[in-house]
Enzyme design. Structure first.
Site, short mmCIF file in Angstrom:
data_model
loop_
_atom_site.label_atom_id
_atom_site.label_comp_id
_atom_site.label_asym_id
_atom_site.label_seq_id
_atom_site.Cartn_x
_atom_site.Cartn_y
_atom_site.Cartn_z
N HIS A 115 3.29 -6.75 11.15
CA HIS A 115 3.02 -6.72 9.71
C HIS A 115 4.25 -7.09 8.88
O HIS A 115 4.12 -7.37 7.69
CB HIS A 115 2.49 -5.35 9.32
N TYR A 171 0.82 -1.21 0.00
CA TYR A 171 0.00 0.00 0.00
C TYR A 171 0.85 1.26 0.00
O TYR A 171 1.78 1.42 0.80
CB TYR A 171 -0.88 -0.02 1.25
N ASP A 194 0.11 -8.59 14.16
CA ASP A 194 -0.10 -7.64 13.07
C ASP A 194 -1.35 -6.81 13.33
O ASP A 194 -2.46 -7.31 13.29
CB ASP A 194 -0.24 -8.42 11.75
N SER A 201 1.17 -7.81 1.90
CA SER A 201 0.22 -6.78 2.30
C SER A 201 -0.74 -6.51 1.13
O SER A 201 -1.41 -7.42 0.67
CB SER A 201 0.96 -5.53 2.76
N GLN A 202 -0.79 -5.27 0.62
CA GLN A 202 -1.64 -5.04 -0.55
C GLN A 202 -1.24 -5.95 -1.70
O GLN A 202 -2.09 -6.47 -2.43
CB GLN A 202 -1.54 -3.58 -1.00
#
Length: 324
Positions: free
Chosen positions: A303, A91, A274, A188-189
């Site tokens: 994360h 992100y 996370d 993540s993204q």
């Protein structure tokens, strides 16, 4: 510290998905519209000064025929055709510079790193792809999750996911690539995009989704105020009577729903501490994954998950898939 469920509960966590009745029709129409635009993939040699890797500055046509940037890295001493890894970025990051992406080409694979349209303003990698075109949207909070939240046709992630699908076509268009051996990967993204592409295409051979974002939006927005999911809560705190409308829109872009349609072997990871992508949201997608899947759990990590220390697992997994 732990703030979500204990691991034994996570291993049993299978929430009822929110899936719109026209989910498949929506994406068939979306991808069909983009397919009418020529891919027009261009690979321009880029002098990075590497002795063992060839770099190409890539442009291809993504959502609405709009230009999307990427890097392609190829081992210079190669026996073609090569298996390929398509990587999606986290992100507010972008493709950055090619010096950041040497692992997969060093292993003998073609490696395409897709840019994030309109992002790159706050990550360590910058982006070179604008989010352009006639698409408009109503009110939104800062960030990308609520851009177009009133209407899935206008939502930002409709465009970015379409770009991600088309990135697979872009790497296949290079003559050095074996089109039958393409895997998708991201964290993540990027992990959420990998799940989306694996659910929308039946021709990827593997998916790696590290600490995936874009999953189980309702729970995520209710239990964490850290990171992008807080954008949803912020928007809904003002639009008090539009909760179900917003959640309906987001369900078209939920990794839980894409996972249910994905059949390629997949490797997940999750950090139990996370606060950005809570562990229950990752397990919700993992448990609904339709193909064979494994998950690596990092109990004392947030994360960052396994970070670079988890690379050997992914390298071995993709090496095994590509060898079949």
């Amino acid at each position: 510290m732990l703030f979500d469920m204990e691991l034994d509960r996570l291993r049993e966590y299978r929430p009822e998905p929110q899936e719109p009745a026209d989910f498949d029709a929506f994406w068939e129409k979306t991808l069909g519209e983009s397919a009418r635009h020529p891919l027009a993939a261009e690979f321009v040699p880029y002098d990075a000064g590497f002795a063992t890797v060839d770099v190409f500055d890539v442009t291809f046509r993504g959502w609405g025929g709009q230009p999307v940037k990427a890097w392609l890295l190829l081992p210079r001493d190669r026996a073609e055709p090569l298996p390929a890894v398509v990587q999606y970025i986290g992100y507010n990051g972008g493709r950055g510079i090619p010096y950041s992406w040497l692992t997969w080409s060093a292993l003998g694979h073609a490696h395409l790193v897709m840019d994030n349209r309109g992002q790159g303003g706050g990550g360590k990698q910058t982006a070179d792809t604008p989010d352009i075109g006639p698409e408009g949207h109503g009110s939104s909070s800062p960030g990308f999750l609520t851009r177009g939240i009133e209407d899935p046709r206008l939502h930002y992630y409709r465009r970015l996911i379409t770009d991600a699908v088309r990135a697979v076509d872009a790497v296949k268009a290079h003559p050095a690539v074996d089109a039958a051996r393409v895997a998708v990967l991201g964290g993540s993204q990027g992990g959420g995009l990998s799940l989306a592409v694996a659910g929308l295409r039946d021709d990827v051979v593997a998916a790696v989704a590290d600490v995936p974002f874009l999953c189980h939006y309702r729970r995520a927005s209710q239990i964490t105020d850290t990171g992008p999911y807080a954008e949803i809560a912020r928007w809904l705190s003002g639009h008090r009577f539009r909760i179900e409308e917003a959640m309906e829109t987001l369900s078209y872009f939920d990794g839980v729903n894409f996972a249910a349609r994905a059949t390629a072997p997949a490797w997940f990871s999750v950090g139990l501490m996370d606060r950005i992508c809570p562990s229950s949201t990752v397990f919700a997608a993992y448990h609904r994954y339709a193909g064979p899947a494994e998950i690596e759990v990092f109990p004392y990590n947030g994360h960052e998950g396994g970070a670079e220390y988890d690379l050997p697992r992914k390298i071995a997994a993709l090496r095994g898939v590509f060898a079949r």
